[in-house]
Scaffold this active site. Structure first.
Site, PDB file in Angstrom:
ATOM      1  N   ASN A  42       2.878  -1.857  -6.810  1.00 60.71           N
ATOM      2  CA  ASN A  42       2.986  -3.402  -6.375  1.00 60.71           C
ATOM      3  C   ASN A  42       3.904  -3.979  -7.049  1.00 60.71           C
ATOM      4  O   ASN A  42       4.155  -3.909  -8.416  1.00 60.71           O
ATOM      5  CB  ASN A  42       1.446  -3.951  -6.449  1.00 60.71           C
ATOM      6  CG  ASN A  42       0.841  -3.992  -7.860  1.00 60.71           C
ATOM      7  OD1 ASN A  42       1.151  -3.168  -8.707  1.00 60.71           O
ATOM      8  ND2 ASN A  42       0.099  -4.869  -8.105  1.00 60.71           N
ATOM      9  N   GLU A  44       4.846  -8.123  -7.332  1.00 61.66           N
ATOM     10  CA  GLU A  44       4.496  -9.537  -7.035  1.00 61.66           C
ATOM     11  C   GLU A  44       5.568 -10.316  -7.109  1.00 61.66           C
ATOM     12  O   GLU A  44       6.874  -9.818  -7.553  1.00 61.66           O
ATOM     13  CB  GLU A  44       3.382  -9.794  -7.999  1.00 61.66           C
ATOM     14  CG  GLU A  44       2.173  -8.931  -7.962  1.00 61.66           C
ATOM     15  CD  GLU A  44       1.123  -9.380  -8.883  1.00 61.66           C
ATOM     16  OE1 GLU A  44       1.161 -10.151  -9.682  1.00 61.66           O
ATOM     17  OE2 GLU A  44      -0.198  -8.915  -8.341  1.00 61.66           O
ATOM     18  N   CYS A  53       2.395  -4.511  -1.781  1.00 60.46           N
ATOM     19  CA  CYS A  53       1.441  -3.396  -2.228  1.00 60.46           C
ATOM     20  C   CYS A  53       2.253  -2.092  -2.503  1.00 60.46           C
ATOM     21  O   CYS A  53       3.170  -1.767  -1.907  1.00 60.46           O
ATOM     22  CB  CYS A  53       0.234  -3.021  -1.399  1.00 60.46           C
ATOM     23  SG  CYS A  53      -1.044  -4.614  -0.942  1.00 60.46           S
ATOM     24  N   GLU A  55       0.912   0.994  -1.597  1.00 57.72           N
ATOM     25  CA  GLU A  55       1.019   1.862  -0.697  1.00 57.72           C
ATOM     26  C   GLU A  55       1.890   1.769   0.171  1.00 57.72           C
ATOM     27  O   GLU A  55       2.827   2.692   0.688  1.00 57.72           O
ATOM     28  CB  GLU A  55      -0.306   1.806  -0.135  1.00 57.72           C
ATOM     29  CG  GLU A  55      -1.617   1.949  -0.948  1.00 57.72           C
ATOM     30  CD  GLU A  55      -2.201   0.632  -1.483  1.00 57.72           C
ATOM     31  OE1 GLU A  55      -1.409  -0.100  -1.946  1.00 57.72           O
ATOM     32  OE2 GLU A  55      -3.593   0.446  -1.306  1.00 57.72           O
ATOM     33  N   CYS A  87      -5.607  -2.235   0.827  1.00 57.47           N
ATOM     34  CA  CYS A  87      -6.083  -3.362   1.816  1.00 57.47           C
ATOM     35  C   CYS A  87      -5.860  -3.133   3.193  1.00 57.47           C
ATOM     36  O   CYS A  87      -5.121  -2.310   3.736  1.00 57.47           O
ATOM     37  CB  CYS A  87      -5.179  -4.476   1.124  1.00 57.47           C
ATOM     38  SG  CYS A  87      -3.500  -4.505   1.810  1.00 57.47           S
ATOM     39  N   CYS A  90      -2.334  -2.596   4.418  1.00 59.41           N
ATOM     40  CA  CYS A  90      -1.785  -1.334   4.097  1.00 59.41           C
ATOM     41  C   CYS A  90      -2.570  -0.274   4.979  1.00 59.41           C
ATOM     42  O   CYS A  90      -1.882   0.646   5.559  1.00 59.41           O
ATOM     43  CB  CYS A  90      -1.856  -0.705   2.536  1.00 59.41           C
ATOM     44  SG  CYS A  90      -0.931  -1.899   1.449  1.00 59.41           S
TER      45      CYS A  90
HETATM   46  N1  THU Z   1      -2.491  -4.438  -4.178  1.00 56.56           N
HETATM   47  C1  THU Z   1      -2.209  -3.210  -3.998  1.00 56.56           C
HETATM   48  O1  THU Z   1      -0.829  -2.783  -4.426  1.00 56.56           O
HETATM   49  N2  THU Z   1      -2.958  -2.318  -3.121  1.00 56.56           N
HETATM   50  C2  THU Z   1      -3.771  -2.515  -2.412  1.00 56.56           C
HETATM   51  O2  THU Z   1      -4.367  -1.838  -1.668  1.00 56.56           O
HETATM   52  C3  THU Z   1      -4.621  -3.768  -2.940  1.00 56.56           C
HETATM   53  C4  THU Z   1      -3.884  -4.673  -3.540  1.00 56.56           C
HETATM   54  C5  THU Z   1      -2.021  -5.208  -5.220  1.00 56.56           C
HETATM   55  C6  THU Z   1      -1.349  -6.660  -4.554  1.00 56.56           C
HETATM   56  C7  THU Z   1      -1.423  -7.665  -5.649  1.00 56.56           C
HETATM   57  O3  THU Z   1      -0.014  -7.264  -6.576  1.00 56.56           O
HETATM   58  C8  THU Z   1      -2.474  -6.800  -6.774  1.00 56.56           C
HETATM   59  O4  THU Z   1      -2.946  -5.700  -6.317  1.00 56.56           O
HETATM   60  C9  THU Z   1      -3.999  -7.794  -6.575  1.00 56.56           C
HETATM   61  O5  THU Z   1      -4.100  -8.117  -5.146  1.00 56.56           O
END
Ligand code: THU
Length: 132
Positions: A42, A44, A53, A55, A87, A90
């Site tokens: 991920n 940000e 994300c 994935e 999520c 994704c």
């Molecule tokens: N996140 C992911 O990378 N994948 C997921 O399936 C769930 C959420 C990340 C996004 C953000 O940087 C952190 O997790 C919190 O939501």
């Protein structure tokens, strides 16, 4: 490639996470049909909605390398207290390239993995006719 090995690679990928806002690291490891593995984490952003994300980052990296066929994905969320599933966004994006029976593994620790499929995570998938 077994599930535990792919999860270990996803966990390793989570070490590269750029997550100063949530402090929630995520790593993904995508097993491609040619046997190669593409990872993602991920990333940000201070404009929070621009966060991507693990994935999706793994998937777009793979597609950018010409890989469009996949046989499994593992997701590691080592900062969680329970297995965190991909999520909704994704799930939709993974379904573009992965058939419903493709295994999805996710977990916060190696001895508590959930093994499911894209079809289970994203049932009643629609709009495939647009890709024909
Ligand atoms: N996140 C992911 O990378 N994948 C997921 O399936 C769930 C959420 C990340 C996004 C953000 O940087 C952190 O997790 C919190 O939501």
């Amino acid at each position: 490639m077994d599930i535990d090995k792919l999860y270990a690679i996803a966990l390793e990928a989570s070490r590269a996470s750029y997550s100063p806002y949530s402090r929630f690291r995520v790593g993904a490891a995508l097993l491609c049909s040619d046997g190669s593995i593409v990872t993602g984490t991920n990333v940000e952003n201070r404009s929070f909605g621009l966060t991507t994300c693990a994935e999706r980052n793994a998937l777009v990296t793979a597609v950018g390398q010409g890989k469009r066929s996949f046989s499994m994905i593992a997701v590691a969320t080592p900062d969680a207290e329970y297995p965190v599933s991909p999520c909704g966004a994704c799930r939709q994006v993974l379904s573009e390239f992965m058939a419903p029976e493709i295994p999805v593994i996710f977990g916060h620790k190696a001895d508590d993995l959930v093994v499911t499929t894209i079809g289970q995570l994203f049932p009643y998938d629609a709009l495939h006719e647009l890709g024909k």
